[in-house]
Design a protein around this motif. Structure first.
Motif, PDB file in Angstrom:
ATOM      1  N   MET A 185     -30.695  -1.815 -15.560  1.00 16.34           N
ATOM      2  CA  MET A 185     -29.572  -0.624 -15.208  1.00 16.34           C
ATOM      3  C   MET A 185     -30.192   0.945 -15.093  1.00 16.34           C
ATOM      4  N   SER A 186     -29.914   1.589 -14.071  1.00 15.05           N
ATOM      5  CA  SER A 186     -30.223   2.741 -13.681  1.00 15.05           C
ATOM      6  C   SER A 186     -29.074   3.724 -13.723  1.00 15.05           C
ATOM      7  N   LEU A 187     -29.026   4.569 -14.675  1.00 14.65           N
ATOM      8  CA  LEU A 187     -27.804   5.279 -14.838  1.00 14.65           C
ATOM      9  C   LEU A 187     -28.311   6.688 -14.363  1.00 14.65           C
ATOM     10  N   LEU A 188     -27.467   7.304 -13.668  1.00 23.84           N
ATOM     11  CA  LEU A 188     -27.773   8.842 -13.136  1.00 23.84           C
ATOM     12  C   LEU A 188     -26.870   9.604 -13.966  1.00 23.84           C
ATOM     13  N   ALA A 189     -27.645  10.872 -14.239  1.00 25.82           N
ATOM     14  CA  ALA A 189     -26.955  11.782 -14.744  1.00 25.82           C
ATOM     15  C   ALA A 189     -25.711  12.524 -14.025  1.00 25.82           C
ATOM     16  N   ILE A 190     -24.659  12.955 -14.596  1.00 23.20           N
ATOM     17  CA  ILE A 190     -23.492  13.485 -13.895  1.00 23.20           C
ATOM     18  C   ILE A 190     -23.781  15.000 -13.652  1.00 23.20           C
ATOM     19  N   ARG A 191     -23.897  15.645 -12.733  1.00 25.09           N
ATOM     20  CA  ARG A 191     -23.896  17.038 -12.575  1.00 25.09           C
ATOM     21  C   ARG A 191     -22.351  17.614 -12.802  1.00 25.09           C
ATOM     22  N   ARG A 192     -22.306  18.791 -13.414  1.00 23.77           N
ATOM     23  CA  ARG A 192     -21.030  19.399 -13.513  1.00 23.77           C
ATOM     24  C   ARG A 192     -20.763  20.629 -13.197  1.00 23.77           C
ATOM     25  N   PHE A 193     -19.723  21.005 -12.773  1.00 21.26           N
ATOM     26  CA  PHE A 193     -19.469  22.582 -12.423  1.00 21.26           C
ATOM     27  C   PHE A 193     -19.926  23.368 -13.387  1.00 21.26           C
ATOM     28  N   PRO A 194     -20.604  24.528 -13.073  1.00 25.13           N
ATOM     29  CA  PRO A 194     -20.796  25.148 -11.903  1.00 25.13           C
ATOM     30  C   PRO A 194     -22.157  24.748 -11.210  1.00 25.13           C
ATOM     31  N   ASP A 195     -22.624  23.801 -11.381  1.00 21.73           N
ATOM     32  CA  ASP A 195     -24.001  23.207 -10.743  1.00 21.73           C
ATOM     33  C   ASP A 195     -23.818  23.340  -9.202  1.00 21.73           C
ATOM     34  N   PRO A 196     -24.787  24.289  -8.693  1.00 16.63           N
ATOM     35  CA  PRO A 196     -24.547  24.703  -7.291  1.00 16.63           C
ATOM     36  C   PRO A 196     -24.599  23.450  -6.231  1.00 16.63           C
ATOM     37  N   ILE A 197     -25.112  22.422  -6.489  1.00 10.85           N
ATOM     38  CA  ILE A 197     -25.232  21.155  -5.725  1.00 10.85           C
ATOM     39  C   ILE A 197     -23.708  20.875  -5.385  1.00 10.85           C
ATOM     40  N   LEU A 198     -22.851  20.901  -6.318  1.00 10.52           N
ATOM     41  CA  LEU A 198     -21.288  20.421  -6.038  1.00 10.52           C
ATOM     42  C   LEU A 198     -20.793  21.415  -5.006  1.00 10.52           C
ATOM     43  N   LYS A 199     -21.075  22.330  -4.619  1.00  4.14           N
ATOM     44  CA  LYS A 199     -20.724  23.230  -3.545  1.00  4.14           C
ATOM     45  C   LYS A 199     -21.232  23.166  -2.142  1.00  4.14           C
ATOM     46  N   ARG A 200     -22.227  22.286  -1.964  1.00  8.02           N
ATOM     47  CA  ARG A 200     -23.016  22.393  -0.908  1.00  8.02           C
ATOM     48  C   ARG A 200     -22.684  21.151  -0.208  1.00  8.02           C
ATOM     49  N   PRO A 201     -22.507  21.413   1.488  1.00  2.00           N
ATOM     50  CA  PRO A 201     -22.146  20.046   1.915  1.00  2.00           C
ATOM     51  C   PRO A 201     -23.316  19.246   2.269  1.00  2.00           C
ATOM     52  N   THR A 202     -23.124  18.031   2.423  1.00  2.00           N
ATOM     53  CA  THR A 202     -24.256  16.945   2.430  1.00  2.00           C
ATOM     54  C   THR A 202     -24.553  16.594   3.609  1.00  2.00           C
ATOM     55  N   ARG A 203     -25.753  16.008   3.696  1.00  2.00           N
ATOM     56  CA  ARG A 203     -26.423  15.612   4.866  1.00  2.00           C
ATOM     57  C   ARG A 203     -26.128  14.327   5.435  1.00  2.00           C
ATOM     58  N   TYR A 204     -25.839  13.979   6.643  1.00  2.00           N
ATOM     59  CA  TYR A 204     -25.627  12.628   7.180  1.00  2.00           C
ATOM     60  C   TYR A 204     -26.811  11.851   6.943  1.00  2.00           C
ATOM     61  N   VAL A 205     -26.662  10.657   6.458  1.00  2.00           N
ATOM     62  CA  VAL A 205     -27.510   9.639   6.204  1.00  2.00           C
ATOM     63  C   VAL A 205     -28.187   8.994   7.524  1.00  2.00           C
ATOM     64  N   GLN A 206     -29.452   9.063   7.909  1.00  2.05           N
ATOM     65  CA  GLN A 206     -29.892   8.381   9.146  1.00  2.05           C
ATOM     66  C   GLN A 206     -30.925   7.014   8.912  1.00  2.05           C
ATOM     67  N   ARG A 207     -31.416   7.211   7.676  1.00  2.00           N
ATOM     68  CA  ARG A 207     -32.270   5.814   7.535  1.00  2.00           C
ATOM     69  C   ARG A 207     -31.791   4.924   6.440  1.00  2.00           C
ATOM     70  N   PHE A 208     -31.583   3.649   6.756  1.00  2.00           N
ATOM     71  CA  PHE A 208     -31.065   2.824   5.820  1.00  2.00           C
ATOM     72  C   PHE A 208     -32.107   1.912   5.701  1.00  2.00           C
ATOM     73  N   ASP A 209     -32.780   2.500   4.287  1.00  2.00           N
ATOM     74  CA  ASP A 209     -33.863   1.399   3.884  1.00  2.00           C
ATOM     75  C   ASP A 209     -33.611   1.254   2.380  1.00  2.00           C
ATOM     76  N   THR A 210     -34.627   0.638   1.722  1.00  2.00           N
ATOM     77  CA  THR A 210     -34.535   0.284   0.355  1.00  2.00           C
ATOM     78  C   THR A 210     -34.146   1.329  -0.681  1.00  2.00           C
ATOM     79  N   GLN A 211     -34.829   2.789  -0.189  1.00  2.00           N
ATOM     80  CA  GLN A 211     -34.572   3.823  -1.157  1.00  2.00           C
ATOM     81  C   GLN A 211     -32.827   4.336  -1.145  1.00  2.00           C
ATOM     82  N   LEU A 212     -32.442   4.041   0.075  1.00  2.00           N
ATOM     83  CA  LEU A 212     -30.886   4.379   0.334  1.00  2.00           C
ATOM     84  C   LEU A 212     -30.256   3.316  -0.656  1.00  2.00           C
ATOM     85  N   LYS A 213     -30.762   1.911  -0.550  1.00  2.00           N
ATOM     86  CA  LYS A 213     -29.855   0.968  -1.158  1.00  2.00           C
ATOM     87  C   LYS A 213     -30.091   1.128  -2.652  1.00  2.00           C
ATOM     88  N   ARG A 214     -31.309   1.747  -3.197  1.00  2.00           N
ATOM     89  CA  ARG A 214     -31.486   1.866  -4.589  1.00  2.00           C
ATOM     90  C   ARG A 214     -30.642   3.020  -5.122  1.00  2.00           C
TER      91      ARG A 214
END
Ligand code: NI
Length: 167
Positions: free
Chosen positions: A1-30
């Motif tokens: 199990m690899s559980l990820l920590a949840i970012r909470r408001f007001p963490d600035p990453i929650l306000k940033r638009p995301t980037r479109y995925v272009q590489r479909f590799d094992t890193q993405l799958k993980r």
């Protein structure tokens, strides 16, 4: 199990638009596997977007099957680079979010959406969602545009509620 920590408001990453995925590799799958495990590790959590776990990619996972109000469900859905290209009808429903654990709010959403996205293998697909699943998808795709559910509240005085514990 690899559980990820949840970012909470007001963490600035929650306000940033995301980037479109272009590489479909094992890193993405993980990353996606870890997002799914993290979503399932939180009771009643029905959706999770990449910024909530500190990632800037346009990825969301959702699974309405464990929600008590679910009538029909597509089960687990992974949305990479999702775009809503059609929405119909509206409803107002109470929403919550792991990133804003202290509040819930009434939010107006479309009850039916049509989405174009890409799956984990890099194959484009389209899906129509209705009811709770349509609402979850809109909430998660908002996250990918740097928007939180509190941003969609029409009246902060009457539509936002403090809660004692995240259920
Ligand atoms: Ni959320």
């Amino acid at each position: 199990m690899s559980l990820l920590a949840i970012r909470r408001f007001p963490d600035p990453i929650l306000k940033r638009p995301t980037r479109y995925v272009q590489r479909f590799d094992t890193q993405l799958k993980r990353l996606i596997d870890a997002m799914i495990q993290t979503m399932h590790s939180h009771p009643r959590c029905v959706g999770l977007a990449a910024p909530q776990v500190g990632s800037a990619w346009r990825i969301a996972v959702m699974d309405s099957s464990r929600h008590p109000k679910t009538t029909t469900t597509s089960g687990l859905i992974t949305l990479i680079n999702p775009v809503i290209d059609e929405q119909k009808d509206q409803t107002v429903q109470r929403e919550g979010c792991l990133s804003i654990p202290d509040f819930t709010a009434n939010v107006r959403r479309a009850t039916r959406v049509h989405i174009k996205a890409i799956n984990q293998s890099g194959t484009p697909f389209e899906i129509g969602l209705s009811g709770l699943e349509a609402i979850i998808a809109q909430h998660e795709i908002d996250h990918l545009d740097g928007k939180l559910f509190l941003d969609s509240v029409e009246n902060v005085k009457t539509d936002v509620f403090r809660r004692k514990a995240y259920l």
